[in-house]
Design a protein around this motif. Structure first.
Motif, PDB file in Angstrom:
ATOM      1  N   UNK A  39      16.008  13.038 -76.506  1.00  0.00           N
ATOM      2  CA  UNK A  39      17.252  13.760 -76.295  1.00  0.00           C
ATOM      3  C   UNK A  39      17.038  15.264 -76.147  1.00  0.00           C
ATOM      4  N   UNK A  40      16.084  15.783 -76.812  1.00  0.00           N
ATOM      5  CA  UNK A  40      15.851  17.222 -76.778  1.00  0.00           C
ATOM      6  C   UNK A  40      14.820  17.655 -75.772  1.00  0.00           C
ATOM      7  N   UNK A  41      14.527  16.783 -74.787  1.00  0.00           N
ATOM      8  CA  UNK A  41      13.475  17.084 -73.814  1.00  0.00           C
ATOM      9  C   UNK A  41      14.000  17.028 -72.391  1.00  0.00           C
ATOM     10  N   UNK A  42      13.169  17.530 -71.478  1.00  0.00           N
ATOM     11  CA  UNK A  42      13.388  17.322 -70.048  1.00  0.00           C
ATOM     12  C   UNK A  42      12.622  16.054 -69.697  1.00  0.00           C
ATOM     13  N   UNK A  43      13.301  14.910 -69.542  1.00  0.00           N
ATOM     14  CA  UNK A  43      12.609  13.622 -69.418  1.00  0.00           C
ATOM     15  C   UNK A  43      11.599  13.594 -68.265  1.00  0.00           C
ATOM     16  N   UNK A  44      10.431  13.049 -68.557  1.00  0.00           N
ATOM     17  CA  UNK A  44       9.403  12.867 -67.534  1.00  0.00           C
ATOM     18  C   UNK A  44       9.807  11.746 -66.589  1.00  0.00           C
ATOM     19  N   UNK A  45       9.010  11.553 -65.527  1.00  0.00           N
ATOM     20  CA  UNK A  45       9.291  10.460 -64.598  1.00  0.00           C
ATOM     21  C   UNK A  45       9.275   9.116 -65.309  1.00  0.00           C
ATOM     22  N   UNK A  46       8.296   8.957 -66.209  1.00  0.00           N
ATOM     23  CA  UNK A  46       8.227   7.722 -66.971  1.00  0.00           C
ATOM     24  C   UNK A  46       9.437   7.534 -67.868  1.00  0.00           C
ATOM     25  N   UNK A  47       9.877   8.614 -68.499  1.00  0.00           N
ATOM     26  CA  UNK A  47      11.068   8.541 -69.343  1.00  0.00           C
ATOM     27  C   UNK A  47      12.306   8.221 -68.515  1.00  0.00           C
ATOM     28  N   UNK A  48      12.382   8.775 -67.319  1.00  0.00           N
ATOM     29  CA  UNK A  48      13.531   8.499 -66.452  1.00  0.00           C
ATOM     30  C   UNK A  48      13.597   7.024 -66.087  1.00  0.00           C
ATOM     31  N   UNK A  49      12.428   6.415 -65.849  1.00  0.00           N
ATOM     32  CA  UNK A  49      12.411   4.977 -65.551  1.00  0.00           C
ATOM     33  C   UNK A  49      12.908   4.174 -66.755  1.00  0.00           C
ATOM     34  N   UNK A  50      12.507   4.605 -67.940  1.00  0.00           N
ATOM     35  CA  UNK A  50      12.923   3.896 -69.151  1.00  0.00           C
ATOM     36  C   UNK A  50      14.429   4.081 -69.404  1.00  0.00           C
ATOM     37  N   UNK A  51      14.949   5.259 -69.087  1.00  0.00           N
ATOM     38  CA  UNK A  51      16.395   5.477 -69.214  1.00  0.00           C
ATOM     39  C   UNK A  51      17.139   4.560 -68.250  1.00  0.00           C
ATOM     40  N   UNK A  52      16.603   4.441 -67.027  1.00  0.00           N
ATOM     41  CA  UNK A  52      17.214   3.549 -66.039  1.00  0.00           C
ATOM     42  C   UNK A  52      17.239   2.119 -66.569  1.00  0.00           C
ATOM     43  N   UNK A  53      16.135   1.665 -67.128  1.00  0.00           N
ATOM     44  CA  UNK A  53      16.066   0.310 -67.681  1.00  0.00           C
ATOM     45  C   UNK A  53      17.033   0.150 -68.849  1.00  0.00           C
ATOM     46  N   UNK A  54      17.166   1.200 -69.647  1.00  0.00           N
ATOM     47  CA  UNK A  54      18.093   1.170 -70.777  1.00  0.00           C
ATOM     48  C   UNK A  54      19.536   1.033 -70.289  1.00  0.00           C
ATOM     49  N   UNK A  55      19.911   1.837 -69.275  1.00  0.00           N
ATOM     50  CA  UNK A  55      21.263   1.747 -68.715  1.00  0.00           C
ATOM     51  C   UNK A  55      21.510   0.359 -68.154  1.00  0.00           C
ATOM     52  N   UNK A  56      20.554  -0.151 -67.365  1.00  0.00           N
ATOM     53  CA  UNK A  56      20.724  -1.475 -66.772  1.00  0.00           C
ATOM     54  C   UNK A  56      20.852  -2.540 -67.847  1.00  0.00           C
ATOM     55  N   UNK A  57      20.081  -2.393 -68.924  1.00  0.00           N
ATOM     56  CA  UNK A  57      20.172  -3.349 -70.019  1.00  0.00           C
ATOM     57  C   UNK A  57      21.547  -3.354 -70.660  1.00  0.00           C
ATOM     58  N   UNK A  58      22.128  -2.171 -70.820  1.00  0.00           N
ATOM     59  CA  UNK A  58      23.475  -2.089 -71.387  1.00  0.00           C
ATOM     60  C   UNK A  58      24.507  -2.702 -70.443  1.00  0.00           C
ATOM     61  N   UNK A  59      24.338  -2.504 -69.153  1.00  0.00           N
ATOM     62  CA  UNK A  59      25.254  -3.100 -68.187  1.00  0.00           C
ATOM     63  C   UNK A  59      25.124  -4.622 -68.211  1.00  0.00           C
ATOM     64  N   UNK A  60      23.911  -5.111 -68.364  1.00  0.00           N
ATOM     65  CA  UNK A  60      23.718  -6.562 -68.460  1.00  0.00           C
ATOM     66  C   UNK A  60      24.409  -7.119 -69.702  1.00  0.00           C
TER      67      UNK A  60
END
Length: 357
Positions: A39-60
Motif C-alpha cells: 500500500x505504501x509503495x509504487x507497485x512494480x510490474x510484478x505487483x501490478x500483475x498480482x493486483x490484477x489477479x486479486x481484483x479478478x479473484x474478488x470479481x469471481x
C-alpha cells in the motif's frame, strides 16, 4: 428414507455454502494480506500483475455471491472495494494502480457480457473511485447491453471531465467514444448522461465536444423521422450545453450553421407534436422544456430578430392552449413548407431548408 435424508443434507449444505459465501464476501481474507505489504509503495510490474489477479479473484467471488443475493452482493462488494481504495495507508501511486487494474478487469467483464448485477457493480465502483485511470473501463461500459451500466459509466465520465480534458489524447478518445455511444443510444436517460459527459467548456475543447454533440443530435433527427424514437427530454441536456457561457462563442461559423439546422429541425418536430390536440401530459412536459431550450439556442446563435423568437412567450402565456400560435412562431423561424414562405433561418449563413423538414 435414507435418500430423502441425503437430499435434505445436500440442500442444507448448498444453502449454508451460499450463506457463507455471501457473508464472507466483503470481509478481509488471506489474499488481502498481499495488499497490505504494498500500500505504501509504487507497485512494480510484478505487483501490478498480482493486483490484477486479486481484483479478478474478488470479481469471481462476486459472481458466486450474486447467486445467493444479487443486491446484497452489489452493496457488499461496492463497500469492500471502496474500503480498499480509500485505505489511509495507501499512497497515491498504489491507489492509481488499483483503479487501473479495476478498469482492466471491468473491461474484460463488460466485453464478455457480464450479468447485469456484475456490470452494474463494476460501473458503480469505478464511479466511486472517481479516478481518471478508470476511463478505459468506463468507455467499455458504454457498450454494455445493460442500460443502468451504460448510464453509470456515462455519469462517471461526466464526473471526470476536468481530468480527461487535461490529457489531449484521453480527451480525443473519450469524445470519440461518447459520439459512437450517443449515436446508437435509444434510452433517453442514458443519452442525457452521454450529452452531459460531453460538457467540455474551455475554448480549446468546445469545437470537438460540439462536433460530437451536433452529430448525435443529427442522428436523433434521423431516428425520429424513421419513428425509432419518440418524444423525450434527452436533447434538453444538449441544448443546455450550448447555452453555457462561452460555448456558442467558441464555435466556428460552419459549426453554428450546423447547430442552427439541427436545432431548427428539432424545434419544428417538437412544434408539430405540440400542435396536436391530444398530447399526453408526459409528452407535453418534454415538449415544453424542449421548445423553450431550442428557441434559446437559436437566439444564442443568431441573436434577437425583429418579430421572431416568441415560441417561449406563447408557451408562457397559454401553454398548450396557444399551440397554434407556437406553430406560427416556429414558421417565422424555419419557414412554412406548405406555403413555401421563408423564415428567418432559411437565408445564408444558416441555410435551413424551408420548413426544416
Amino acid at each position: 428414507m435414507m435418500m430423502r435424508n441425503r437430499n435434505i443434507a445436500t440442500l442444507a449444505i448448498c444453502v449454508l455454502s451460499a450463506l457463507v459465501t455471501t457473508q464472507a464476501f466483503g470481509q478481509a481474507g488471506p489474499e488481502d494480506d498481499f495488499l497490505d505489504t504494498i500500500r505504501g509503495t509504487n507497485p512494480s510490474q510484478g505487483d501490478q500483475r498480482r493486483i490484477h489477479e486479486w481484483v479478478q479473484g474478488k470479481v469471481d467471488k462476486l459472481k458466486i455471491a450474486v447467486r445467493a443475493d444479487g443486491l446484497a452482493a452489489l452493496r457488499d462488494y461496492r463497500a469492500y472495494f471502496n474500503k480498499q481504495y480509500r485505505n489511509t495507508k495507501n499512497v497515491n501511486a498504489f491507489r492509481l494502480v488499483l483503479a487501473g487494474q479495476m478498469a482492466m478487469v471491468a473491461t474484460s467483464e463488460f466485453q464478455s457480457g457480464a450479468d447485469k448485477i456484475i456490470s452494474q457493480t463494476l460501473a458503480r465502483v469505478m464511479f466511486d473511485f472517481g479516478a481518471v485511470e478508470t476511463v478505459p473501463g468506463l468507455i467499455a461500459g458504454l457498450s454494455s447491453a445493460d442500460q443502468p451500466t451504460r448510464m453509470l459509466c456515462a455519469q462517471a465520465l461526466s464526473r471526470l471531465t476536468s481530468a480527461i480534458g487535461a490529457d489531449q489524447g484521453k480527451f480525443a478518445t473519450v469524445v470519440a467514444s461518447l459520439l459512437k455511444a450517443g449515436q446508437s443510444e435509444t434510452n433517453p436517460v442514458v443519452l442525457s448522461r452521454i450529452y452531459m459527459a460531453l460538457y467540455y467548456t474551455t475554448a480549446a475543447q468546445v469545437p470537438s465536444a460540439a462536433d460530437a454533440m451536433i452529430a448525435i443530435m443529427e442522428s436523433r433527427v434521423v431516428a425520429r423521422r424513421a419513428g425509432r424514437v419518440g418524444i423525450d427530454h434527452a436533447e434538453v441536456d444538449a441544448m443546455r450545453y450550448f447555452l453555457t457561457a462561452g460555448v456558442v462563442g467558441a464555435l466556428s461559423q460552419s459549426q453554428k450553421s450546423k447547430l442552427a439546422i439541427v436545432t431548427a429541425t428539432l424545434l419544428r418536430m417538437d412544434a408539430d407534436q405540440f400542435s396536436k390536440a391530444n398530447v399526453v401530459p408526459d409528452e407535453l412536459d418534454h415538449l415544453y422544456r424542449s421548445l423553450v431550450h431550442e428557441e434559446e439556442v437559436l437566439v444564442a446563435i443568431v441573436g434577437n430578430l425583429a418579430g421572431v423568437g416568441h415560441v417561449t412567450k406563447e408557451i408562457d402565456e397559454g401553454c398548450h392552449i396557444r399551440r397554434n400560435e407556437v406553430m406560427q412562431q416556429t414558421h417565422l423561424w424555419v419557414g412554412d413548407a406548405s406555403s413555401q414562405t421563408a423564415g428567418a433561418l432559411n437565408a445564408a449563413p444558416w441555410n435551413v431548408p424551408v420548413g426544416a423538414p
